[in-house]
Structures are given as C-alpha cells and as structure tokens.
Design a protein around this motif. Structure first.
Motif, PDB file in Angstrom:
ATOM      1  N   THR A   1      10.126 -34.831  25.916  1.00 53.85           N
ATOM      2  CA  THR A   1      11.299 -34.139  25.362  1.00 53.85           C
ATOM      3  C   THR A   1      10.986 -33.532  23.994  1.00 53.85           C
ATOM      4  O   THR A   1      11.485 -32.452  23.665  1.00 53.85           O
TER       5      THR A   1
ATOM      6  N   GLY B   1      10.922 -24.888  22.361  1.00 52.86           N
ATOM      7  CA  GLY B   1      12.168 -24.153  22.528  1.00 52.86           C
ATOM      8  C   GLY B   1      12.628 -24.074  23.971  1.00 52.86           C
ATOM      9  O   GLY B   1      13.369 -23.158  24.338  1.00 52.86           O
ATOM     10  N   GLN B   2      12.205 -25.028  24.783  1.00 52.42           N
ATOM     11  CA  GLN B   2      12.529 -25.016  26.200  1.00 52.42           C
ATOM     12  C   GLN B   2      13.733 -25.915  26.488  1.00 52.42           C
ATOM     13  O   GLN B   2      13.724 -27.112  26.170  1.00 52.42           O
ATOM     14  N   GLU B   3      14.766 -25.350  27.087  1.00 55.00           N
ATOM     15  CA  GLU B   3      15.911 -26.146  27.507  1.00 55.00           C
ATOM     16  C   GLU B   3      15.539 -26.966  28.748  1.00 55.00           C
ATOM     17  O   GLU B   3      14.718 -26.544  29.575  1.00 55.00           O
ATOM     18  N   TYR B   4      16.178 -28.129  28.889  1.00 53.04           N
ATOM     19  CA  TYR B   4      15.892 -28.994  30.033  1.00 53.04           C
ATOM     20  C   TYR B   4      17.113 -29.870  30.307  1.00 53.04           C
ATOM     21  O   TYR B   4      17.951 -30.096  29.435  1.00 53.04           O
ATOM     22  N   ALA B   5      17.203 -30.340  31.545  1.00 52.29           N
ATOM     23  CA  ALA B   5      18.275 -31.266  31.917  1.00 52.29           C
ATOM     24  C   ALA B   5      17.810 -32.687  31.646  1.00 52.29           C
ATOM     25  O   ALA B   5      16.650 -33.035  31.910  1.00 52.29           O
ATOM     26  N   SER B   6      18.702 -33.511  31.098  1.00 56.41           N
ATOM     27  CA  SER B   6      18.350 -34.904  30.825  1.00 56.41           C
ATOM     28  C   SER B   6      19.490 -35.818  31.241  1.00 56.41           C
ATOM     29  O   SER B   6      20.661 -35.433  31.176  1.00 56.41           O
TER      30      SER B   6
ATOM     31  N   LEU C   1       9.042 -30.332  24.683  1.00 57.31           N
ATOM     32  CA  LEU C   1       9.919 -29.262  25.173  1.00 57.31           C
ATOM     33  C   LEU C   1      10.792 -28.711  24.056  1.00 57.31           C
ATOM     34  O   LEU C   1      11.024 -27.494  23.971  1.00 57.31           O
ATOM     35  N   THR C   2      11.267 -29.594  23.186  1.00 57.60           N
ATOM     36  CA  THR C   2      12.085 -29.144  22.054  1.00 57.60           C
ATOM     37  C   THR C   2      11.266 -28.275  21.117  1.00 57.60           C
ATOM     38  O   THR C   2      11.728 -27.221  20.654  1.00 57.60           O
TER      39      THR C   2
ATOM     40  N   SER D   1      12.567 -26.128  34.656  1.00 56.06           N
ATOM     41  CA  SER D   1      13.608 -25.109  34.782  1.00 56.06           C
ATOM     42  C   SER D   1      13.250 -24.308  36.032  1.00 56.06           C
ATOM     43  O   SER D   1      12.162 -24.499  36.597  1.00 56.06           O
TER      44      SER D   1
ATOM     45  N   ALA E   1      24.502 -32.477  34.297  1.00 62.12           N
ATOM     46  CA  ALA E   1      25.175 -32.695  33.023  1.00 62.12           C
ATOM     47  C   ALA E   1      26.553 -33.292  33.291  1.00 62.12           C
ATOM     48  O   ALA E   1      27.128 -33.117  34.367  1.00 62.12           O
TER      49      ALA E   1
END
Length: 517
Positions: A227, A234-239, A230-231, A60, A391
C-alpha cells in the motif's frame, strides 16, 4: 403481447439450458481472474535474445503489481526489452508499460495499453499466525512440465494455486515480509498471496533454499509495504480491513442480528399493546362510569318529572271537584305530559355497561404492502456483512412510486416481498443483486465474481430485454421479472460478497411508508 410471449419463451429456453448449476462461488477462483503472467522479451536487431516471465495481479482494471526483479530488465533496457501481460482468461495477451519501480521493496507497477482486467482488493487488516493463505501464479516447474512451445507462455490460462499457512512477519533488509508455507517456485515471483476471501495479503518474492532436507519457506512482501508503494506511485486501489468470514458465518451473524431485532421489535410491540390495553381499560372504566352516571341521572330526572306530574294531576282533580274545569284541564294535561315524559325517560335510560371502539382492529389490513417511498441514507452493517472487495461507504437511495429507484432503475417485487434488481455490467466481471425490503430500511447487495463464460451467459440474457428506465407497463415488468429469474438461475448458490445496509430517512426527507396498494 405477442412480443412479450416471445421474449418470455426465449428467457425460459435459456433458463432450461442453464439448469446445470453454475460453479460454486469460490473467492480464490475470483482472485485468480486478476492474476496475470508478466513476460519480458529482450530483442537485439529484431531477434529475440532473452525471455523471462513472472506473475502479477491487477490492482486496477489497467494496472498490475509485480516484483521489481521480474521487470528489472525492462527498466534497465527500455529500448530493447518489451513487456507483455498474459491474463488468466480470454483469448489474447497485451503489451505492457512500466509505470513505477521500487527495487528496495522489490515492487513494480505495469500498465496494459489495451483491455481491462478484474481488479483485486488489498487486505489491510491483521493476519494472524496460522491463518490459511493461498499463493497464486505461474510457477516455472509447472510450465516446464506442461508447456510444449514458447506460444504456451503467452496463452491465457488459469494460474496455479498452492495452499499453506501464515507463519509470522519479519523484516528483511528493512522491508516487512510475510513468512508462509504455501509452495512457490521461480515464476511465482510477483504473484499474490491471498487470504481465504481472495484479498491480497502480500506479493510473493522469494523462497528459502531446502539444502540437506531443510523445509522450504516462502516470503511475501507484506500488504503494508504494497500500500505504501501504491500510494507513492499515486495509484488508487481497493482495500478491505475486515476479517475474512465464510458465507455461512456471515449468514449466521445476519440471522442472529435479525432475530435480535425481531425480538426487540416483538418486545416493543408487546409494550405498545400492553400500554394500549391499559389505556383501553381506563377508557372502558371511564365510559362505564359515565354511562352509569347518565343512567342514574336519567332515572332521577324521570322520578322528578313523575312526582311533578302526579302533583299536577292531583291539582287537576282538585280543580275538577271545585267545578273549575279550565284549570282542571290545564293541570291535568300538564300532569299527563309530565308522567308520560317520565315514563319515556325511564324507558330510554342508558345501559350501565358501555363499549368503546377497538382502534387496533380498524388498523389491520390483509393487503400486501408496497415499497416505501422517499430518500434514504444507507450505512453498512459490518456485523451482518461479508466484505471481500467492495468499498463500504454510505449509499444514498431514492425510492419512487412502483419500485423506481434513483429515478432510473426499475426494481421488481419477489416472492419474499423484497424488491430487487439484478445488474449485469458490460465492463466489470461482476453480477450484482440489489434488494430492499418493503419498509425501505434493509438494503442488501450480493455480488457474484464470475468467470468469463458465466458473465457472457448473463450478458446474453440481459440483452434479451433492454429496459433503460423505470416503467409501470405490466408487460415490460413481467418481461423484466422473467429476465431476472433467468439470470439468477445461472448464478452460483452463494455470492462472493454480501453487503447489508441499514437505511434511515435522509435529513429533511419525507417518507411515504409502505401501505396497501
């Protein structure tokens, strides 16, 4: 007008200065912008007693993923070990803060307390054996050969890249690992293993020993483990899960899809033309039948009137012979009128052939179309796109008069009749070229993931004209078009990413089609 000319001259000057082509869009170089060096400094009583470093990558704008063993000392001795993050671009480093650590997976999440970084995307699709991969990071053996002082370890510089191939995936102590042949060494720990589109496929963590001439292999923590970590944090990420295509492959698919659509449109138009031609022929036949019937009826009526007129004339002659002049005048006059009427009807009889109006000819126009107006919902076409970091959710677009999009962004018409706008944000290191065709159905987004120097030039050019809203002023539109051309001249020949959307009228929306201005 004088101000407009000055702005145009300034933009032209920039365009001439930047005629040297920008570096070709390279997905690995774009991913390198997100790579950082992670530094740990151990201190006791104000003195440095230990120093360590590894690699990491921004997930991020403010958070970095690295190996747990790179920052383990900071987790154990938070009061004595400081974390630092050294980006690959810029002039300064940043302090870091440990957010989460998972020693079982050997992953950690670090947050920078100031500054922002370009975030990379995680690849969540399958990675085939033999696929090309690249390791990015700061190997210690390179540092030993190039560093001249401790200061070199905290100075931003481009990471080292090492190319190899994916071998297979194996579990090591219950953690999924990618085995690959990209050469890494101490210092690469925590750095990314990326695919050819620059997406994170794994996090490098270890190498095999090469004793007795054995070939070395490297291990990277698989993307699925990343992933999950990160989940859990609680970290948002681009996939992104779509396969990596080259821009040439994406262009070929796009052209093939467009050609197929064009052929389908031609076939549909041909069918419409055939139906219209048949309808016209039927109308023509009916018109000629009606014309022939009208002609025959007119001739028959003329004949009847002529016969009656002749009889009346004969009766008049008979009355004349009988010295009945009054009746002779009446009968003779009526006969003359009827004969003249018959002659007029015969002379004005319609032609047996009839011509109907050609409606298709009336519909043609030579004027260039304007942009369609209305509300649209645009859906990604994966078969025509090259997706690397973005996205792909549906995009709503509202098009107003004169190329005003979403009520605030002014688009301008290009030479290819597509309407476009080049967007240069202050925070994100990405230039976006958004364009839409005149029908409002084909929406495209080209993204250029640029280095800091090229982004600085683009922002300077954008600053020459500050158009904050839509406008119909010709001078402002001309200045915007010149600015857009100047920015485009500084961009690479090809974008890193191309998103192609197919737009449909939004539910219940009224669409005003493109028409002559």
């Amino acid at each position: 007008m004088t101000r407009l000319l000055a702005l145009l001259l300034a933009l032209l000057t920039f365009a001439l200065v930047s005629t040297v082509p920008a570096r070709a869009a390279d997905d690995i170089s774009a991913a390198s912008r997100s790579v950082v060096r992670v530094v740990t400094v151990a201190m006791v009583d104000g003195e440095v007693v230990g120093f360590g470093h590894g690699s990491g990558i921004a997930i991020s704008p403010t958070r970095i993923v690295t190996n747990a063993h790179v920052v383990e000392s900071a987790a154990k001795y938070p009061g004595n070990v400081a974390l630092g993050v050294v980006p690959s671009e810029g002039q300064k480093s940043y302090a870091g803060k440990l957010i989460a650590i998972d020693t079982a997976r050997d992953l950690a999440l670090v947050e920078i307390t100031e500054g922002r970084l370009p975030a990379a995307a995680v690849y969540t699709g399958p990675l085939d054996s033999g696929a090309d991969v690249v390791a990015l990071g700061y190997p210690g053996n390179v540092d030993l050969a190039t560093a001249r002082s401790a200061n070199d370890y905290i100075t931003p510089r481009t990471p080292t890249r090492s190319e190899g191939n994916m071998s297979n995936m194996q579990a090591v102590d219950g953690v999924a690992m990618l085995i690959h042949t990209a050469k890494i060494s101490r210092g690469n720990s925590g750095g990314p293993l990326v695919d050819q589109c620059g997406r994170i496929a794994g996090i490098n963590t270890a190498i095999t020993r090469a004793d007795d001439g054995d070939s070395p292999f490297a291990f990277a923590i698989a993307g699925r483990e990343l992933t999950r970590f990160l989940t859990d944090a609680g970290q948002e990420y681009a996939s992104v899960g779509t396969p990596c295509l080259s821009m040439a492959e994406a262009d070929a698919r796009d052209r093939a899809a467009m050609d197929a659509e064009a052929r389908a449109s031609e076939q549909a138009n041909a069918a419409k033309e055939a139906a219209a031609r048949l309808d016209r022929e039927l109308k023509q036949a009916r018109a000629e039948e009606d014309a022939l019937a009208s002609r025959e009826n007119r001739i028959a009526l003329a004949g009847v009137l002529f016969v009656i007129g002749a009889l009346a004339a004969g009766a008049g002659l008979m009355f004349y012979n009988q010295k009945n002049l009054r009746n002779a005048k009446i009968a003779g006059g009526a006969g003359a009128v009827l004969v003249i009427g018959a002659a007029i009807l015969f002379a004005t009889r319609p032609d047996a052939h009839a011509e109907i109006a050609d409606e298709a000819a009336k519909a043609t126009t030579a004027a260039a179309p304007t942009l369609a107006q209305g509300s649209f919902l645009c859906t990604i076409r994966p078969d025509r796109s090259r997706i690397t970091v973005s996205a792909t959710t549906d995009v709503p677009i509202s098009i107003g008069k004169g190329g005003c999009v979403n009520g605030r962004t002014q688009y301008t018409r290009g030479a290819d009749d597509r309407w476009q706008r080049i967007l240069v944000p202050n925070e994100e290191a990405t230039v976006t070229v958004a364009s839409i065709d005149a029908s409002g159905r084909d929406y495209r987004v080209d993204r250029y993931l640029l280095d800091a120097e090229t982004m600085t030039k683009a922002r300077e050019t954008r600053a020459a004209i500050t158009l904050k809203s839509c406008t119909a002023n010709p001078d402002e539109l001309a200045g915007l078009a010149a600015q857009q051309d100047a920015i485009r001249s500084a961009l690479p020949a090809s974008p890193n990413e191309r998103l192609v959307y197919r737009c449909q009228p939004a539910s219940g929306a009224a669409i005003k089609p493109a028409a002559a201005p």
